[in-house]
Enzyme design. Structure first.
Site, short mmCIF file in Angstrom:
data_model
loop_
_atom_site.label_atom_id
_atom_site.label_comp_id
_atom_site.label_asym_id
_atom_site.label_seq_id
_atom_site.Cartn_x
_atom_site.Cartn_y
_atom_site.Cartn_z
N CYS A 143 0.86 -1.19 0.00
CA CYS A 143 0.00 0.00 0.00
C CYS A 143 0.89 1.24 0.00
O CYS A 143 2.12 1.14 -0.02
CB CYS A 143 -0.86 -0.01 1.26
SG CYS A 143 -1.73 -1.53 1.53
N ARG A 167 1.10 1.93 -6.12
CA ARG A 167 1.32 0.90 -5.10
C ARG A 167 0.01 0.20 -4.71
O ARG A 167 0.00 -0.77 -3.99
CB ARG A 167 1.95 1.51 -3.84
CG ARG A 167 3.30 2.17 -4.06
CD ARG A 167 3.81 2.82 -2.81
NE ARG A 167 4.05 1.85 -1.77
CZ ARG A 167 5.17 1.12 -1.67
NH1 ARG A 167 6.14 1.30 -2.56
NH2 ARG A 167 5.34 0.23 -0.72
N TRP A 190 -3.85 -1.72 -1.04
CA TRP A 190 -3.82 -2.91 -1.89
C TRP A 190 -4.16 -4.06 -0.96
O TRP A 190 -3.34 -4.45 -0.15
CB TRP A 190 -2.44 -3.09 -2.52
CG TRP A 190 -2.42 -4.17 -3.54
CD1 TRP A 190 -2.02 -5.47 -3.38
CD2 TRP A 190 -2.86 -4.09 -4.89
NE1 TRP A 190 -2.17 -6.18 -4.53
CE2 TRP A 190 -2.69 -5.35 -5.49
CE3 TRP A 190 -3.38 -3.06 -5.66
CZ2 TRP A 190 -3.01 -5.61 -6.80
CZ3 TRP A 190 -3.70 -3.32 -6.98
CH2 TRP A 190 -3.51 -4.58 -7.54
N ASN A 222 1.27 0.16 6.15
CA ASN A 222 1.61 -0.58 4.94
C ASN A 222 2.35 -1.83 5.39
O ASN A 222 3.31 -1.74 6.14
CB ASN A 222 2.52 0.27 4.03
CG ASN A 222 3.02 -0.54 2.85
OD1 ASN A 222 2.41 -1.55 2.48
ND2 ASN A 222 4.14 -0.12 2.27
N GLY A 223 1.85 -3.00 4.99
CA GLY A 223 2.52 -4.26 5.34
C GLY A 223 1.49 -5.27 5.83
O GLY A 223 0.32 -5.19 5.49
N GLU A 274 7.79 -20.22 -19.50
CA GLU A 274 7.69 -18.84 -18.99
C GLU A 274 8.82 -17.99 -19.56
O GLU A 274 8.62 -16.85 -19.97
CB GLU A 274 7.71 -18.86 -17.47
CG GLU A 274 7.71 -17.50 -16.80
CD GLU A 274 6.53 -16.61 -17.18
OE1 GLU A 274 5.57 -17.13 -17.77
OE2 GLU A 274 6.61 -15.39 -16.93
N LYS A 328 8.29 -14.61 -21.83
CA LYS A 328 8.88 -13.31 -21.50
C LYS A 328 9.62 -12.74 -22.70
O LYS A 328 9.48 -11.58 -23.06
CB LYS A 328 9.87 -13.47 -20.32
CG LYS A 328 9.25 -13.70 -18.98
CD LYS A 328 8.55 -12.50 -18.39
CE LYS A 328 7.11 -12.35 -18.61
NZ LYS A 328 6.10 -13.29 -18.34
N GLU A 382 7.17 -11.72 -25.64
CA GLU A 382 6.24 -10.59 -25.48
C GLU A 382 6.94 -9.25 -25.37
O GLU A 382 6.32 -8.21 -25.61
CB GLU A 382 5.28 -10.82 -24.33
CG GLU A 382 5.88 -10.97 -22.96
CD GLU A 382 4.78 -11.19 -21.91
OE1 GLU A 382 3.66 -10.70 -22.08
OE2 GLU A 382 5.05 -11.85 -20.91
N HIS A 397 12.44 -35.60 -30.70
CA HIS A 397 11.25 -36.10 -31.42
C HIS A 397 10.82 -35.10 -32.49
O HIS A 397 9.64 -34.88 -32.72
CB HIS A 397 10.12 -36.35 -30.42
CG HIS A 397 10.47 -37.41 -29.42
ND1 HIS A 397 10.44 -38.75 -29.71
CD2 HIS A 397 10.95 -37.31 -28.16
CE1 HIS A 397 10.83 -39.44 -28.66
NE2 HIS A 397 11.15 -38.60 -27.70
N LYS A 445 -2.43 -5.42 -20.23
CA LYS A 445 -2.09 -6.01 -18.93
C LYS A 445 -3.14 -7.03 -18.51
O LYS A 445 -2.84 -8.01 -17.89
CB LYS A 445 -1.96 -4.92 -17.87
CG LYS A 445 -1.52 -5.46 -16.50
CD LYS A 445 -0.17 -6.16 -16.56
CE LYS A 445 0.19 -6.87 -15.28
NZ LYS A 445 1.34 -7.79 -15.45
C1 AGP Z 1 2.32 -12.57 -18.91
O1 AGP Z 1 3.57 -11.93 -19.00
C2 AGP Z 1 1.32 -11.96 -19.86
N1 AGP Z 1 1.19 -10.59 -19.64
C3 AGP Z 1 0.01 -12.74 -19.94
O2 AGP Z 1 0.33 -14.01 -20.43
C4 AGP Z 1 -0.79 -12.95 -18.63
O3 AGP Z 1 -0.09 -13.81 -17.77
C5 AGP Z 1 -2.13 -13.59 -19.00
O4 AGP Z 1 -2.85 -12.68 -19.81
C6 AGP Z 1 -2.97 -13.97 -17.79
O5 AGP Z 1 -3.30 -12.81 -17.07
P1 AGP Z 1 -3.91 -12.99 -15.60
O6 AGP Z 1 -2.85 -13.63 -14.76
O7 AGP Z 1 -4.24 -11.60 -15.14
O8 AGP Z 1 -5.14 -13.86 -15.70
#
Ligand code: AGP
Length: 603
Positions: free
Chosen positions: A2, A27, A79, A103-104, A479, A483, A486, A502, A598
């Site tokens: 927060c 935050r 938060w 905050n915490g 993952e 990264k 994207e 394979h 996002k």
């Molecule tokens: C992850 O880096 C991406 N921005 C994306 O794959 C994200 O994880 C996915 O859209 C799921 O979002 P969420 O965790 O808010 O459900």
């Protein structure tokens, strides 16, 4: 995570507090509030949602926002970690004559709350914070000594906290304490002014020197003076607010990679204690009588779910399957009501995951949402919610959400094993010991970051990347590939290392970059031979391992640890830094990469 602010002086207190909270909105902003004490008159304003809602409330009230009398004020933008985002749970929290922002996380708040209720204190919120103000008044009612009561209060608190407390019993003082959560304090540019904030962004333009408090520093501000309990170091404030909001980092993604140590620590607070694992958000009925766990998510959250599937089967001895939500929704799945449905989502708003959750609910399955945003859509649909406490994640490329999700799911696997008695006490002890080491594995060493930065220039072209790993390092490879894709827009694929022969190994040539995750404590010999097969066919190899590997073209050495899950988090940081530094070299927008959002709230 927060944001808190405080002010003593003769300027427009409500404006200074609101402006400060707006600088801290990154935050957290599920609710906000301020309290202003002018002589014996207290004004408190709280609102759910963004700071603008709070500001509107103040403007439509009878409060004189132009007042320039001496006053003290505290403010908070929240938060949620305990208790839904409601006005009642919004800070400041009020006692009879004292007010606090925090905050915490207070780990031992339940026992303190019970003690205070037994001594006649009345609580109105579900938060941990409220115990602070009642504890202060409990002591003050006995001693009539505000300073001693504040010190006695903070001595009882366990967890992470930065606190600002004001009280009618001392209407010209703000008491403060810093322990585990950030707090800065500054002399204002105007005479007799003191300002407080969780980070320096709100102080810029209002002060010139600042103290970034260390853990254990407490004291009070009075009439332009600050009384500390120990020596402190004054330093000069940065000049750029934007730079300050990123706490000095270049990007929010970079800041959030560096925050992982702290937020993963927060995700464990109150859930691991001695040799016990507990979730106050879960009750045993949720995990008893369960014969399968089905996890459903998208993107990075899906990778956390895939990682967790290994841990649920290995630790909880429960069959666990993982689904990509957009596929699950339309495959006409066969669902049984002895299956526990777990959705994982940073935002809690991802359309496919939310719809999958509704399908499971309709089929009569019990459900848990592992989420970072309280009061999001998924938390309102699931039977229970476990918050990951990562704080706001601004970078579109998810980083700290993934590490907190993975740690929370690992703890849930242990919780399930405890409830279903499928884990011996000694094994639980060992697992918790390793879990407590995870934050250390997430500390970003300067030399590691520099190594990733230097290496990144070698990987700007080529016709693609394979990220390979085995066991939990396979979802980690997925993952790492995501990264890179994207934020660098380079093609990358995560693959089970044992699958390369394979078919995909046909792609091997010097222009094919293989990022090989080679943990010492998880099938090292197997992954080593997979990498040797690729190296023999001239793929360019970047090995990430605690063990030297002479066949690689590039080698990133991680800290030796004694458990594969610690290696997991060590390597996660490398993958996050490497993708970020490649993106920087390509001149991309690290925080807001093209074509993405996002939170994907549409199908
Ligand atoms: C992850 O880096 C991406 N921005 C994306 O794959 C994200 O994880 C996915 O859209 C799921 O979002 P969420 O965790 O808010 O459900």
């Amino acid at each position: 995570m927060c944001g808190i602010v405080g002010y003593i002086g003769k300027q427009n207190t409500s404006k200074i507090l609101i402006d400060g909270l707006r600088e801290l909105e990154y935050r957290g902003y599920d609710s906000a509030g301020i309290a202003i004490l002018e002589d014996d008159k207290l004004d408190v304003f709280k609102a759910v949602g963004k700071i603008a809602n709070l500001e509107a409330k103040i403007e439509t009230s009878a409060y004189d926002t132009e007042s320039s009398n001496f006053s003290i004020g505290i403010g908070h933008t929240r938060w949620a970690t305990h208790g839904k985002p409601t006005e009642l749970n919004a800070h400041p929290h009020l006692g009879e004559y004292s007010y606090v922002v925090h905050n915490g996380i207070i780990e031992n708040y339940k026992e303190l709350k019970d003690e205070l209720i037994n001594s006649g204190h009345k609580f109105v919120s579900q938060t941990d914070t409220e115990v602070i103000v009642h504890l202060f008044e409990y002591y003050f009612n006995k001693t009539n000594d505000a300073k001693k009561s504040f010190l006695d209060t903070i001595a009882r608190l366990e967890g992470a906290y930065s606190i600002l407390l004001i009280t009618k019993s001392q209407p010209n003082r703000i008491f403060f304490m810093k322990h585990g959560s950030p707090l800065a304090i500054a002399h204002g540019n105007n005479k007799d002014e003191i300002l407080f904030a969780s980070s320096d962004a709100p102080l810029i333009g209002l002060a010139s020197d600042v103290v970034y408090l260390e853990d254990g520093v407490s004291g009070y501000a009075i009439d332009g003076n600050i009384v500390f309990n120990q020596e402190v170091k004054w330093t000069t404030l940065p000049t750029s607010k934007q730079f300050a909001q990123k706490d000095g980092f270049r990007f929010f993604m970079e800041k959030e990679i560096y925050e992982q140590h702290d937020v993963v620590t927060d995700s464990m607070l109150g859930r691991i204690k001695d040799d016990e694992i507990n979730f106050e958000e879960l009750n045993e009925s949720l995990c008893s009588g369960i014969n399968e766990i089905k996890i459903c998510a998208c993107g990075t959250s899906y990778h956390a779910g895939l990682t967790a599937s290994y841990l649920f089967e290995r630790i909880s001895k429960v069959r666990c399957s993982v689904e990509i939500a957009s596929e699950f929704r339309y495959k006409e799945p066969l669902l049984k009501d002895d299956t526990l449905f777990i959705v994982i989502s940073q935002s809690g708003e991802t359309a496919d995951t939310l719809e999958a959750l509704k399908m499971a609910k309709k089929a009569g399955l019990k459900s848990i949402a592992v989420c970072n945003v309280d009061n999001s859509s998924m938390t309102r649909v699931a039977d229970a919610t476990v918050l990951t406490r990562a704080g706001i994640e601004k970078g579109v490329a998810s980083t700290k959400a993934f590490s907190t999700q993975t740690v929370v799911l690992w703890m849930m696997a242990l919780y399930f094993a405890k409830v279903n008695e499928t884990i011996a006490k000694q094994e639980l002890h060992e697992q918790l010991k390793v879990l407590r080491e995870v934050p250390k594995s997430l500390i970003v060493e300067d030399k590691l970051h520099e190594k990733c930065r230097r290496l990144s220039k070698r990987y700007l072209h080529g016709h693609g990347f394979f990220f390979i790993g085995r066991d939990v390092f396979y979802p980690l490879a997925l993952e790492g590939a995501l990264k890179l894709k994207e934020i660098s827009y380079l093609h990358a694929e995560g693959y089970p290392a044992g699958e390369m022969k394979h078919g995909p190994i046909a792609l091997a040539d010097p222009e094919l970059f293989t990022i090989a995750l080679m943990p010492q404590h998880c099938h090292y010999d197997k992954i080593k031979s997979n990498v040797e097969e690729l190296s023999a066919r001239d793929s360019t190899i970047c090995a990430i391992s605690p063990l030297e590997f002479e066949l690689s073209d590039d080698f990133i050495k991680t800290k030796p640890t004694d458990h594969y899950m610690l290696e997991f988090f060590e390597m996660l940081v490398v993958l996050q830094l490497l993708s970020m530094e490649i993106s920087v070299r390509l001149g991309n927008d690290v925080d807001m990469p093209r074509n993405l959002a996002k939170s994907v709230t549409v199908e």
